[in-house]
Design an enzyme around this catalytic site. Structure first.
Site, short mmCIF file in Angstrom:
data_model
loop_
_atom_site.label_atom_id
_atom_site.label_comp_id
_atom_site.label_asym_id
_atom_site.label_seq_id
_atom_site.Cartn_x
_atom_site.Cartn_y
_atom_site.Cartn_z
N GLY A 3 8.57 -6.43 -4.09
CA GLY A 3 7.13 -6.66 -3.89
C GLY A 3 6.56 -7.48 -5.03
N GLY A 48 3.04 -9.26 -5.13
CA GLY A 48 1.85 -8.45 -4.88
C GLY A 48 0.99 -8.30 -6.12
CD GLN A 49 -4.27 -5.21 -7.55
OE1 GLN A 49 -3.94 -4.20 -6.93
NE2 GLN A 49 -5.44 -5.34 -8.12
CG ASP A 104 12.27 -5.99 5.09
OD1 ASP A 104 11.97 -4.91 4.56
OD2 ASP A 104 12.00 -6.27 6.27
CE1 TYR A 163 -0.34 2.99 -0.34
CE2 TYR A 163 -2.23 4.33 -0.99
CZ TYR A 163 -1.22 3.43 -1.32
OH TYR A 163 -1.09 2.99 -2.61
CE LYS A 220 2.23 4.37 -2.39
NZ LYS A 220 3.29 3.54 -2.97
#
Ligand code: SER
Length: 321
Positions: A9, A12-13, A53, A142, A146
């Site tokens: 990832g 991403g942020q 992925d 979500y 988690k």
């Protein structure tokens, strides 16, 4: 040479800011950035980028073997708002992706970091000074992924001795990437809109108060947690982590100190219910005690720094266009 670091990832942020920090901290270590997006040839050469992925277990293993990976920063994930719109994808990436990483960590003796979230908490959790160990009944898919991830991580640590470490991040505010489908996105979007348009329409109401953190603090926390001696890590599910808590109205007032004509309008949508189910102030005593966590940025410092960086960027865009 030290074993390779793999970041999933990566675009991403968190990844966009973590990778430069890792390069500074580990100048002689090979760092492989990976993600689902295909990059240009130049970017691949520049970044050491691999298309990956995380739900593709065989490909993950191939990359670990090929590069002799020793540590994974597993950042690939689908955030809360996007997750509600695509529950299947959210479960697949967040749970099956993490499970693949933990299985690989078990087989190849890897050290793992992955981010959990305040989204593990729900309406029955104490909202103020939310303890490390408390009720976790999330209302979003979500949050459910988690909680599942935290239990999996703890299980792999206790059963197989996997060195897995995690943080329950609050909303993260940063300027390197656009926000990516979370409920706390308003606290990022508002800055760019304030500079560009002088106004913002917020999707949660002004009294919504959530725990937040500036990206430099988030990066500092990850690096500090990963540097800690294994014996110091008493929590293998995920650590509560706090920096600041503020309402949207307080954020708006702080921005108005820099941009007096800035106005914010409110049009709450489905994300309001998600925000309302999360705590407003987190107790992170355990992280402070175990590995010396200490945030640096309060609301005033975050707003000043965000506006400064985004203003420089927008003036650069004007000059180059
Ligand atoms: N910032 C995330 C989100 O809003 C919470 O982990 O989804």
């Amino acid at each position: 040479m030290a074993p390779t670091i793999l970041v999933t990832g990566a675009r991403g942020q968190i990844g966009s800011d973590l990778i430069p920090a890792l390069r500074v901290q580990h100048p002689t270590t090979k760092i492989i950035a990976s993600g689902r997006r295909t990059e240009t040839k130049k970017e691949i050469e520049l970044l050491g980028y691999e298309v990956l992925d995380v739900t593709d277990n065989l490909h993950l293993q191939k990359i670990i073997e090929q590069y002799q990976v020793g540590t994974i920063y597993h950042l690939a994930g689908v955030l809360s708002a996007k997750g509600e719109q695509n529950q299947k994808l959210c479960w697949n990436v967040n749970v099956n992706g993490l499970k693949n990483v933990l299985e690989a960590a078990k087989s190849y003796r890897l050290k793992v970091f992955w981010p959990s979230s305040i989204a593990v908490f729900g309406a029955n959790t104490p909202k103020v000074n939310t303890p490390q160990t408390t009720i976790k009944e999330p209302s979003t898919i979500y949050g459910i992924t988690k909680v599942t991830g935290e239990l999996l991580g703890q299980y792999y640590a206790h059963q197989f001795g996997v060195d897995v470490r995690s943080l329950r991040f609050p909303g993260i505010i940063s300027y390197s990437t656009p926000p990516g489908g979370g409920t706390t996105d308003f606290a990022v979007e508002i800055f760019a809109e304030a500079i560009k348009k002088g106004s913002y329409t917020c999707f949660v109401h002004p009294e919504t108060r959530l725990p937040m953190m500036y990206m430099p603090d988030a990066i500092k926390a990850i690096l500090k947690l990963m540097q800690a001696e294994p014996a110091a890590i008493t929590v293998r599910s995920s650590y509560n982590l706090a920096a600041v808590s503020f309402s949207v109205a307080e954020l708006v007032a702080e921005i108005q100190k820099h941009i007096p004509n800035f106005t914010c309008h409110y049009r709450p949508d489905f994300r309001q219910a998600i925000a309302d189910s999360w705590p407003s102030v987190i107790d992170d005593t355990q992280a402070r005690k175990d590995w010396g966590w200490q945030p640096s940025y309060d609301l005033t410092a975050i707003v000043a720094d965000m506006l400064q960086h985004l203003s420089i960027r927008s003036s650069e865009l004007v000059v180059s266009s």
